[in-house]
Design a protein around this motif. Structure first.
Motif, PDB file in Angstrom:
ATOM      1  N   MET B  74       0.834  -1.202   0.000  1.00 14.60           N
ATOM      2  CA  MET B  74       0.000   0.000   0.000  1.00 14.60           C
ATOM      3  C   MET B  74       0.873   1.259   0.000  1.00 14.60           C
ATOM      4  O   MET B  74       0.640   2.190  -0.783  1.00 14.60           O
ATOM      5  N   ALA B  75       1.901   1.240   0.856  1.00 13.68           N
ATOM      6  CA  ALA B  75       2.789   2.403   0.918  1.00 13.68           C
ATOM      7  C   ALA B  75       3.534   2.574  -0.411  1.00 13.68           C
ATOM      8  O   ALA B  75       3.705   3.689  -0.899  1.00 13.68           O
ATOM      9  N   GLY B  76       3.962   1.435  -1.005  1.00 12.73           N
ATOM     10  CA  GLY B  76       4.668   1.507  -2.283  1.00 12.73           C
ATOM     11  C   GLY B  76       3.778   2.104  -3.362  1.00 12.73           C
ATOM     12  O   GLY B  76       4.182   3.018  -4.084  1.00 12.73           O
ATOM     13  N   ALA B  77       2.554   1.590  -3.450  1.00 14.28           N
ATOM     14  CA  ALA B  77       1.614   2.117  -4.445  1.00 14.28           C
ATOM     15  C   ALA B  77       1.344   3.590  -4.176  1.00 14.28           C
ATOM     16  O   ALA B  77       1.281   4.403  -5.097  1.00 14.28           O
ATOM     17  N   GLY B  78       1.217   3.941  -2.899  1.00 11.59           N
ATOM     18  CA  GLY B  78       0.969   5.334  -2.545  1.00 11.59           C
ATOM     19  C   GLY B  78       2.116   6.231  -2.979  1.00 11.59           C
ATOM     20  O   GLY B  78       1.896   7.313  -3.527  1.00 11.59           O
ATOM     21  N   ILE B  86       0.066   8.870 -10.699  1.00  6.61           N
ATOM     22  CA  ILE B  86      -0.654   7.856 -11.461  1.00  6.61           C
ATOM     23  C   ILE B  86      -1.910   7.485 -10.684  1.00  6.61           C
ATOM     24  O   ILE B  86      -1.835   7.031  -9.548  1.00  6.61           O
ATOM     25  N   LYS B  87      -3.058   7.697 -11.308  1.00  2.66           N
ATOM     26  CA  LYS B  87      -4.326   7.466 -10.622  1.00  2.66           C
ATOM     27  C   LYS B  87      -4.460   6.033 -10.155  1.00  2.66           C
ATOM     28  O   LYS B  87      -4.939   5.758  -9.066  1.00  2.66           O
ATOM     29  N   LEU B  88      -4.047   5.114 -11.025  1.00  2.00           N
ATOM     30  CA  LEU B  88      -4.236   3.702 -10.708  1.00  2.00           C
ATOM     31  C   LEU B  88      -3.504   3.339  -9.417  1.00  2.00           C
ATOM     32  O   LEU B  88      -4.037   2.620  -8.576  1.00  2.00           O
ATOM     33  N   ALA B  89      -2.295   3.881  -9.263  1.00  2.00           N
ATOM     34  CA  ALA B  89      -1.516   3.561  -8.062  1.00  2.00           C
ATOM     35  C   ALA B  89      -2.217   4.079  -6.815  1.00  2.00           C
ATOM     36  O   ALA B  89      -2.264   3.403  -5.782  1.00  2.00           O
ATOM     37  N   GLU B  90      -2.777   5.279  -6.923  1.00  2.00           N
ATOM     38  CA  GLU B  90      -3.518   5.830  -5.781  1.00  2.00           C
ATOM     39  C   GLU B  90      -4.683   4.910  -5.419  1.00  2.00           C
ATOM     40  O   GLU B  90      -4.935   4.613  -4.253  1.00  2.00           O
ATOM     41  N   THR B  91      -5.384   4.460  -6.461  1.00  2.00           N
ATOM     42  CA  THR B  91      -6.537   3.592  -6.223  1.00  2.00           C
ATOM     43  C   THR B  91      -6.105   2.274  -5.594  1.00  2.00           C
ATOM     44  O   THR B  91      -6.770   1.754  -4.706  1.00  2.00           O
ATOM     45  N   VAL B  92      -4.975   1.724  -6.076  1.00  2.00           N
ATOM     46  CA  VAL B  92      -4.473   0.473  -5.510  1.00  2.00           C
ATOM     47  C   VAL B  92      -4.176   0.655  -4.021  1.00  2.00           C
ATOM     48  O   VAL B  92      -4.544  -0.188  -3.195  1.00  2.00           O
ATOM     49  N   ILE B 149     -12.383  12.377   4.198  1.00  3.93           N
ATOM     50  CA  ILE B 149     -12.128  13.491   3.276  1.00  3.93           C
ATOM     51  C   ILE B 149     -13.058  13.382   2.083  1.00  3.93           C
ATOM     52  O   ILE B 149     -13.059  12.369   1.383  1.00  3.93           O
ATOM     53  N   PRO B 150     -13.887  14.395   1.850  1.00  8.83           N
ATOM     54  CA  PRO B 150     -14.913  14.279   0.812  1.00  8.83           C
ATOM     55  C   PRO B 150     -14.364  14.167  -0.616  1.00  8.83           C
ATOM     56  O   PRO B 150     -14.868  13.361  -1.396  1.00  8.83           O
ATOM     57  N   ASP B 151     -13.369  14.977  -0.961  1.00  7.37           N
ATOM     58  CA  ASP B 151     -12.832  14.908  -2.325  1.00  7.37           C
ATOM     59  C   ASP B 151     -11.925  13.683  -2.423  1.00  7.37           C
ATOM     60  O   ASP B 151     -10.865  13.627  -1.809  1.00  7.37           O
ATOM     61  N   LYS B 152     -12.343  12.691  -3.226  1.00  6.47           N
ATOM     62  CA  LYS B 152     -11.648  11.412  -3.200  1.00  6.47           C
ATOM     63  C   LYS B 152     -10.235  11.473  -3.773  1.00  6.47           C
ATOM     64  O   LYS B 152      -9.367  10.679  -3.429  1.00  6.47           O
ATOM     65  N   ARG B 153     -10.022  12.416  -4.664  1.00  7.34           N
ATOM     66  CA  ARG B 153      -8.667  12.563  -5.214  1.00  7.34           C
ATOM     67  C   ARG B 153      -7.715  13.049  -4.113  1.00  7.34           C
ATOM     68  O   ARG B 153      -6.634  12.511  -3.924  1.00  7.34           O
ATOM     69  N   VAL B 154      -8.162  14.026  -3.376  1.00  2.85           N
ATOM     70  CA  VAL B 154      -7.370  14.528  -2.249  1.00  2.85           C
ATOM     71  C   VAL B 154      -7.231  13.434  -1.203  1.00  2.85           C
ATOM     72  O   VAL B 154      -6.149  13.207  -0.649  1.00  2.85           O
ATOM     73  N   ALA B 155      -8.341  12.723  -0.959  1.00  2.00           N
ATOM     74  CA  ALA B 155      -8.327  11.687   0.070  1.00  2.00           C
ATOM     75  C   ALA B 155      -7.293  10.618  -0.247  1.00  2.00           C
ATOM     76  O   ALA B 155      -6.549  10.174   0.632  1.00  2.00           O
ATOM     77  N   SER B 156      -7.216  10.216  -1.524  1.00  2.00           N
ATOM     78  CA  SER B 156      -6.279   9.129  -1.807  1.00  2.00           C
ATOM     79  C   SER B 156      -4.832   9.603  -1.699  1.00  2.00           C
ATOM     80  O   SER B 156      -3.949   8.830  -1.331  1.00  2.00           O
ATOM     81  N   ARG B 157      -4.607  10.881  -1.957  1.00  2.00           N
ATOM     82  CA  ARG B 157      -3.241  11.386  -1.765  1.00  2.00           C
ATOM     83  C   ARG B 157      -2.907  11.479  -0.275  1.00  2.00           C
ATOM     84  O   ARG B 157      -1.791  11.169   0.138  1.00  2.00           O
ATOM     85  N   ALA B 158      -3.894  11.864   0.518  1.00  2.00           N
ATOM     86  CA  ALA B 158      -3.678  11.919   1.969  1.00  2.00           C
ATOM     87  C   ALA B 158      -3.388  10.516   2.507  1.00  2.00           C
ATOM     88  O   ALA B 158      -2.487  10.324   3.332  1.00  2.00           O
ATOM     89  N   VAL B 159      -4.139   9.554   2.010  1.00  2.00           N
ATOM     90  CA  VAL B 159      -3.944   8.169   2.439  1.00  2.00           C
ATOM     91  C   VAL B 159      -2.543   7.688   2.068  1.00  2.00           C
ATOM     92  O   VAL B 159      -1.852   7.050   2.863  1.00  2.00           O
TER      93      VAL B 159
END
Lengths: 227, 250, 212
Positions: B74-78, B86-92, B149-159
Motif C-alpha cells: 500500500m505504501a509503495g503504491a501510494g 498515477i491514478k491507478l496507483a492511488e486507487t491500488v 475526506i470528501p474529495d476522493k482525489r485529495v483523500a487518496s493522496r492523503a492516504v
C-alpha cells in the motif's frame, strides 16, 4: 527591496505564535489542567496503595502526558487554517518544512514545557522516588517534542475536516507507542537500579529522526488540506 | 518506458486487462486454498508438543505475513501515486487498506484462538499479537482518513502520505513492542522457531502463503475496478462501457 | 513578451469536471477577469494559478526563460514564483489577536517586503488611524482593507485576487480600483474574479468565461 533570510522567517513565525499564545494565556492552562486531572483520577480509581501507585507512576504520568499532548495538537494549525493565514504561509518563497518546524517548536514551548514543569509535582503525588524525578523530566524533555512533531503530521492531514477529533487520536496513538514504551521503561529500569543510557539514547534518536523526517510529510499534508 | 507505464496504468486499459485476469485469479486462489488446507489440516503430521491445535498456523501465519506485506504494498503504491501522479496507483493504495485490515483481523482472531490452548487465555500481551493489534489501528486510521475526506482525489493522496509515514514507523513500532515485551514478561513461548521444521508441515504453509497472495491480487482487482468505475463515472470510457453493456443486454 | 502562460489546464473537484482546456496568455500591464456562475470553478482556477492546488492536467508557466517547450517549468513546485505573486483569497489571512501593524510586520518578515513602508500603505488603504488596534476590533470591511494592505506591501508583480471587493464600501471599492490601475500602469499583472461590475480601460482587460 530586501530579501528575508530563512532564519529571520523562522524566528518571526516563532515569535508570532508565542505572542498569540500569550494573548490567549487562559487557554494555555487547559492541557495542563487535563494532565493533572487524569493523574489525580488514578489513585481514586485504583485505591491509594502507595506501593501500587509507585510502580505505576511512570506509566500513569506518561499516558496522561501523551493524552494531554494529543488534546492540544489541534491548536498547531487550526486557527491559521480558519483565518487564511496558513495559505499565506504556504504561498511563500521559503520552504514550508522549515516554517512547519517553527510552528511545532512554538507549540512545544507552549504545551510541552509546562507539562515538564508540573510533572515533578505529580510524581510526588504518586510517590515516585525523588531521585527519579530528574530522569522523568529528562524523558519528557526528549519525548514530548516527538509527540508534537508526529502529531503535526496527523493534524495537518485532518485540519480541513469539520470533525477530526476521534480520527486524530486513531492516527497518532499508534505512532506514540514507541515513545511511551522507551520513556516509561527508562524510569522503571532506574527504579530497580539498572542503567538506562540505552533507553535515553533511543529516545534521543527518535527525537532526531522526528525533527528531520516529519516536517516534509507535514508540509505536504498541509498543501493537500488546503487544495 | 514511462509511456508504457502510463499506458498500462490508464484506467480503461487496466479495467479491460483486469477483467480478463479475474476469473483465472479466482480459480487459482480456490485451488491453492484447497490444496493448502488439505495439506495443513489432514496431510501434515500432528505436532508432538502442541497436538492438533497447532494447525491453526496454516491460517494465522500466512495472514500475519499478509498483513505486513499489504501495508508495504500500500505504501509503495501510494509513493508511486504521489510521485508520478498515477491514478491507478492511488486507487491500488486505497483499495489495499480494507483487505490488509481483514488479514490483520484474521491474524488477531486466529492468534487469540490459538492462545487459549497454548497459554490458557484468549488474549496475552505477546509481542507479536500486540504489534499486530497496533497494525490494525494503523489500517483503521488509513481507512477512516479516506472516508473522512470528501474529495476522493485529495483523500487518496492523503492516504498515500499516511501510509508512507506509517511504513517508516512500522519497524520502529515492531521493535519497540518486542523490547517492551521481553522486559516485561520474559521470553514467551516461541511459537514456531524450531530450526528445522518437517517438510510435510512446511509445504502446506507455503502453499497457503501463496494462496493468500493470489487472493490479495484477486480481491484487489475486484475492488480497484469498482473504485475506478465510480471515480471515473463522468469520463468517456465509462460511459461507452455502460452503453455497450446496455446493448448486449438488450 | 508573455509573462504568464496557461496551457490546457483542467480541474476536477469531487469527481466533477469544473473546467478543462483553459488557455491563457497574459502580458505585462494586463488584467484578466475570470467570469462564471457560482460553482463554475473560478476560485479553484485561482487557487491552481497561485499554486495552492494541483491541476488535474496542464501547466502554468511564469516568465518562461527559454523557448524550449519541454524544459519550461510549471509554477507548481517552483519557489521563486511565490516571491513574484501575491494572493488575496476569500479569507483575509489576518490574525485577530494581533494589531494591524503587527500583522503587517509579520507579513514583511515572511515575504519580500519593506516594513518601513507600512505607514504609507496603511494610509493608502485608509487604516492609518487603526494601526495599533487589534484586528478583532475591526469591522469586516476594515479587515478586508488590511488584507489589501498586505497585498500592496508585497510589491509582487502578479496579483491574484478572489473577490477583492467583498465587504468593502463604495470608497473602498474605488480605492481598490485605483490600486489595481496603478499596478497595471507599472507593468504588473492582475488576475481577479468579481461579482461587481468593474470599470477599467477595455484595452487592458482580458475576459475568461468559465461557464460552458
Amino acid at each position: 527591496m530586501k530579501k528575508t533570510t530563512l532564519s529571520q522567517v523562522f524566528f518571526a513565525l516563532l515569535k508570532r505564535d508565542l505572542l498569540l499564545a500569550f494573548r490567549h494565556r487562559a487557554e494555555l492552562f487547559n492541557p495542563l489542567l487535563f494532565f493533572v486531572l487524569v493523574v489525580t483520577l488514578f489513585p481514586l480509581g485504583t485505591g491509594a496503595d502507595t506501593k501500587l501507585l509507585q510502580t505505576m507512576a511512570p506509566g500513569i504520568i506518561w499516558v496522561a502526558a501523551l493524552l494531554a499532548a494529543m488534546l492540544s495538537l489541534d491548536t498547531i494549525f487550526r486557527s491559521d487554517f480558519e483565518d487564511g493565514s496558513l495559505e499565506l504561509l504556504l504561498l511563500n518563497a521559503h520552504p514550508t518544512s522549515i516554517l512547519v518546524l517553527a510552528k511545532v517548536l512554538a507549540h512545544w514551548l507552549i504545551t510541552g514545557v509546562p507539562l515538564m514543569i508540573i510533572a515533578p509535582l505529580l510524581a510526588l503525588f504518586l510517590g515516585l522516588d525523588q531521585d527519579l524525578i530528574g530522569l522523568l523530566v529528562l524523558t519528557l524533555l526528549l519525548g514530548t517534542p516527538v509527540l508534537s512533531l508526529i502529531g503535526a503530521v496527523a493534524i495537518a492531514l485532518t485540519v480541513g475536516l469539520k470533525r477530526g477529533g476521534i480520527l486524530l487520536s486513531l492516527l497518532v496513538l499508534p505512532f506514540y507507542v514507541p515513545v511511551l514504551i522507551f520513556a516509561t521503561n527508562a524510569i522503571e529500569m532506574a527504579m530497580s537500579g539498572l542503567p538506562v543510557t540505552a533507553q535515553l539514547w533511543i529516545l534521543s534518536s527518535f527525537l532526531l529522526l522526528a525533527i528531520t523526517l516529519t516536517p516534509w510529510p507535514t508540509a505536504a499534508a498541509l498543501k493537500l488540506s488546503l487544495s | 518506458m514511462m509511456k508504457f507505464i502510463h499506458k498500462t496504468a490508464s484506467p480503461p486499459y487496466f479495467y479491460h486487462l483486469s477483467g480478463l485476469w479475474i476469473p483465472w485469479l479466482g480459480m487459482i486462489t480456490l485451488l491453492l486454498l484447497m490444496a493448502g488446507l488439505y495439506g495443513g489440516l489432514i496431510y501434515a503430521p500432528t505436532d508432538y508438543q502442541q497436538g492438533e491445535s497447532y494447525r491453526i498456523i496454516y491460517i494465522h501465519v500466512p495472514a500475519a505475513w499478509m498483513s505486513l506485506f499489504i501495508y508495504i504494498a500500500m505504501a509503495g503504491a501510494g509513493a508511486i501515486g504521489l510521485i508520478w501522479r498515477i491514478k491507478l496507483a492511488e486507487t491500488v493504495a486505497v483499495c489495499s487498506a480494507p483487505i490488509g485490515a481483514g488479514f490483520t483481523l484474521l491474524a488477531l482472531v486466529t492468534g487469540s484462538l490459538w492462545g487459549k490452548p497454548m497459554w490458557g487465555a484468549w488474549w496475552v500481551w505477546d509481542a507479536r499479537l500486540t504489534a499486530e493489534l497496533l497494525l490494525l489501528f494503523l489500517y483503521l486510521g488509513v481507512m477512516s482518513l479516506y472516508v473522512a475526506i470528501p474529495d476522493k482525489r485529495v483523500a487518496s493522496r492523503a492516504v498515500a502520505l499516511l501510509a508512507l509515514v506509517g511504513v517508516v514507523n512500522i519497524p520502529i513500532i515492531h521493535y519497540s513492542v518486542e523490547w517492551w515485551n521481553t522486559l516485561h514478561q520474559g521470553p514467551t513461548v516461541t511459537k514456531f522457531d524450531k530450526p528445522s521444521i518437517d517438510l510435510r508441515m512446511l509445504v502446506p504453509l507455503l502453499i497457503m502463503a501463496v494462496a493468500f497472495k493470489v487472493y490479495y491480487v484477486w480481491s484487489l482487482f475486484l475492488r480497484v475496478r469498482v473504485e475506478l468505475l465510480e471515480r471515473e463515472r463522468n469520463s468517456q470510457w465509462v460511459k461507452e462501457l455502460l452503453k455497450q453493456n446496455k446493448e448486449s443486454q438488450a | 513578451m508573455v509573462s504568464l502562460e496557461v496551457r490546457d489546464l483542467g480541474c476536477i473537484r469531487d469527481d466533477r469536471i469544473l473546467f478543462s482546456k483553459v488557455n491563457i496568455d497574459l502580458y505585462p500591464g494586463q488584467l484578466l477577469l475570470v467570469e462564471g456562475d457560482n460553482g463554475s470553478g473560478k476560485t479553484s482556477l485561482l487557487r491552481i494559478l497561485c499554486g495552492i492546488r494541483l491541476p488535474e492536467h496542464g501547466h502554468v508557466i511564469w516568465q518562461r526563460t527559454n523557448n524550449d517547450k519541454k524544459t519550461a517549468v510549471s509554477v507548481h513546485g517552483q519557489e521563486s514564483y511565490a516571491g513574484d505573486m501575491a494572493f488575496l483569497g476569500h479569507l483575509d489571512g489576518n490574525k485577530l489577536d494581533l494589531t494591524v501593524t503587527e500583522n503587517l510586520e509579520f507579513s514583511c518578515s515572511l515575504a519580500l517586503g519593506n516594513s518601513s513602508t507600512i505607514k504609507e500603505v496603511l494610509e493608502r488603504v485608509g487604516l492609518s488611524y487603526f494601526d495599533d488596534l487589534q484586528v478583532s476590533n475591526l469591522s469586516a470591511g476594515q479587515r478586508r482593507r488590511l488584507a489589501l494592505a498586505r497585498l500592496l506591501l508585497s510589491g509582487a508583480r502578479l496579483w491574484i485576487l478572489d473577490e477583492p471587493f467583498t465587504a468593502l464600501d463604495k470608497k473602498g471599492i474605488a480605492m481598490v480600483e485605483r490600486e489595481i490601475n496603478a499596478q497595471l500602469d507599472q507593468g504588473g499583472l492582475v488576475i481577479m474574479t468579481s461579482h461587481h461590475s468593474v470599470s477599467f480601460d477595455s484595452d487592458k482587460v482580458t475576459k475568461l468565461s468559465l461557464s460552458q
